[in-house]
Scaffold this active site. Structure first.
Site, mmCIF file in Angstrom:
data_model
loop_
_atom_site.group_PDB
_atom_site.id
_atom_site.type_symbol
_atom_site.label_atom_id
_atom_site.label_comp_id
_atom_site.label_asym_id
_atom_site.label_seq_id
_atom_site.Cartn_x
_atom_site.Cartn_y
_atom_site.Cartn_z
ATOM 1 C CE LYS A 1 19.684 5.894 -2.582
ATOM 2 N NZ LYS A 1 18.860 5.643 -3.784
ATOM 3 C CD GLU B 1 6.266 12.667 3.979
ATOM 4 O OE1 GLU B 1 5.454 11.704 3.922
ATOM 5 O OE2 GLU B 1 6.629 13.302 2.995
ATOM 6 C CB CYS C 1 3.622 11.894 0.895
ATOM 7 S SG CYS C 1 4.128 13.611 0.854
ATOM 8 C CD GLU D 1 1.691 6.373 0.043
ATOM 9 O OE1 GLU D 1 2.706 5.708 0.279
ATOM 10 O OE2 GLU D 1 1.598 7.592 0.265
#
Ligand code: NAI
Ligand code: MG
Length: 499
Positions: free
Chosen positions: A182, A257, A291, A392
């Site tokens: 997906k 992750e 990331c 983040e």
């Protein structure tokens, strides 16, 4: 591959070896971040499509050609796919750039390198070996088999779609599973184009499937489907939590992750020019949308002013503009919500009292056109307790935090909920080893940044994730162990006592 034309390119999903519209017949647009305009139409999948894809994957897992293939044949299919990727890597990269705005210079290198995951796990496929256990019971033979876990759902974000597919798909297939992918609603096109290579390589129908659409509409039913054994996810912390909770209900395996707030730590004994390049690559490459972004720069107090001055001077030279131009260094942000999120964090940082010594606004340079560009931004005067140091941003925004000595660098570096990566810049060998040991991160780079490889495990400490991707060990995340006991005794002993 689909040309960029004024009319929108209409894609189909890939389920059970067929190209299909969504059951509801709906589409949604995918935008080009450089022009700010739609260029493709993606099927808007829902629960019915999710079920169809899982059923196709389950059928391929349990019947037909796939479960009968030898591991050597599976490996050969993966290596053939690697060759096809190597051949088409530039075309795939061009689609990624059109959809996520990252630099063609980076994406073309990435899509070419991506073939290595298929070669590596293709090679590993027939080296998955069980063990003979030295049995403590008389007249028994005990051995283990590693078997596929079943249907794997891979949920992919928008920053490096095909690479993050490779990290999941290559080991999952090498282990004999079947897969439903997906992709992100912002970048579905490249994963759909990639299915043409899956067809060409000759994977049996249903072994790899792609459904497209939004998380809540098609992602949730995929995760909740009872025939799914494992979910491999890369994306945000918030979505990771939701998926983990849904997986818990079905007692499904997960690997995740989930990003980071990685410290890039510069000591006064570092080779400063190299450190500057490392810091730039950590936060401005990929427009900070990685990331592993080194979004917290920890600089030793004694060199703080000099280092920041040099860093700003270097960052100022960054060329922004069309991501397809090979000399562009900072491209647009991938999507409007992300663009707004970054600008909002810039406001938050200013409100917290941080000082923008570079950038601090959307980019309005003529070469940026109507794209979603943010100026490379550097904040000084940041305290590690500020939101800009803890959350983040996923954009080209760097927070500079001074530190006194090694102990303080470790304390600040680890004082965050994430633990994906860390960078250390020093020429002192003892310090390099000490820092590598003390930093709580799944990856530590010393005098380099952003190195990743198919050979090396990648993943997070703390809230940055669960499990690892790449390297030999992680194939076990796609396998389950069976212990087989065979008796050679001529007579069954007393049945009322367990031995
Ligand atoms: P997201 O985590 O919401 O989306 C990632 C994937 O999960 C997409 O394919 C999405 O459709 C799917 N998804 C969303 N909700 C779902 C659900 N309930 N069930 C199943 N699948 C679901 O990330 P998004 O919204 O694209 O970006 C938001 C933030 O995530 C970014 O600002 C950034 O901070 C972070 N991010 C982290 C990445 C990483 O590499 N760790 C990559 C991309 C974004
Ligand atoms: Mg797009």
């Amino acid at each position: 591959m689909s040309p960029a034309t004024a009319t929108l390119t209409r894609y189909k999903m890939f389920i059970g070896g067929e190209w299909l519209e969504a059951a509801g017949g709906k589409y949604f647009p995918s935008d080009n971040p450089f022009t700010g305009k739609p260029w493709a139409e993606i099927p808007r999948g829902g629960a019915e499509d999710a079920t169809r894809a899982i059923e196709a994957a389950h059928k391929a897992l349990t019947s037909g050609e796939w479960p009968k293939l030898t591991a050597t044949r599976r490996g050969a299919l993966l290596r053939k796919l690697g060759d096809l990727i190597a051949d088409k890597s530039k075309d795939l990269a061009a689609i990624e750039v059109r959809d996520n705005g990252k630099l063609f210079a980076e994406m073309s290198a990435q899509t070419a390198y991506m073939a290595q995951w298929y070669y590596y796990y293709g090679g590993l496929a027939d080296k998955i070996e069980g063990h003979v256990i030295p049995s403590d019971k008389p007249d028994t033979f005990n051995y283990t088999r590693y078997e596929p876990v079943g249907v794997v759902v891979g949920i992919i974000p928008w920053n490096s779609p095909l690479l993050l597919v490779a990290w999941k798909l290559a080991p999952a297939l090498a282990a004999g599973n079947t897969v439903v992918l997906k992709p992100s609603e912002y970048t579905s096109a490249s994963v759909l184009e990639f299915m043409k290579l899956i067809e060409q390589a000759g994977f049996p129908p249903g072994v790899v499937n792609v459904v497209t659409g939004f998380g809540a509409e098609v992602g949730t039913p995929l995760v909740e489907h009872p025939k799914v054994a494992k979910i491999a996810f890369t994306g945000s912390d918030a979505t990771g939590q939701k998926i983990y909770a849904a997986a818990a209900k079905g007692l499904k395996r997960v690997s995740m992750e989930l990003g980071g707030k990685s410290p890039n730590i510069v000591f006064d004994d570092a080779h400063l020019d190299n450190a500057i390049k490392g810091v730039i690559s950590g936060i401005f490459a990929a427009t900070g949308q990685t990331c592993i972004a080194g979004s917290r720069l920890l600089v030793q107090q004694s060199i703080h002013d000099e280092f920041v001055e040099k860093l700003v001077a270097f960052a100022k030279t960054a060329k922004m503009g069309d991501p397809m131009n090979m000399d562009t260094q900072v491209g647009p942000v991938t999507n409007p919500p992300q663009f707004e999120k970054i600008l909002n964090y810039i406001d938050i940082a200013k409100g917290e009292g941080a000082k923008a010594v570079l950038g601090g606004a959307r980019a309005t340079r003529p070469e940026c056109g109507n794209g979603w560009f943010v100026e490379p931004t550097i904040f000084t005067g940041v305290k590690n307790s500020m939101r800009i140091a803890q959350e983040e941003v996923f954009g080209p925004v760097l927070s500079v935090i001074p530190f006194k000595d090694e102990d303080e660098a470790i304390a600040i570096g680890n004082d965050v909920v994430f633990g994906l990566a860390a960078g250390v810049w020093t020429q002192n060998m003892r310090r390099a080893f000490t820092m590598a040991e003390k930093l709580q991160a799944g990856t530590v780079w010393v005098n380099t940044y952003r190195a990743v490889s198919y050979l090396s495990p990648f993943g997070g400490y703390k809230r940055s994730g669960i499990g690892r991707e790449s390297g030999q060990e992680m194939i076990k995340e796609y396998l389950q162990t069976k212990s087989v006991w065979i008796s050679t005794a001529t007579e069954v002993p007393n049945p009322f006592i367990m031995r």
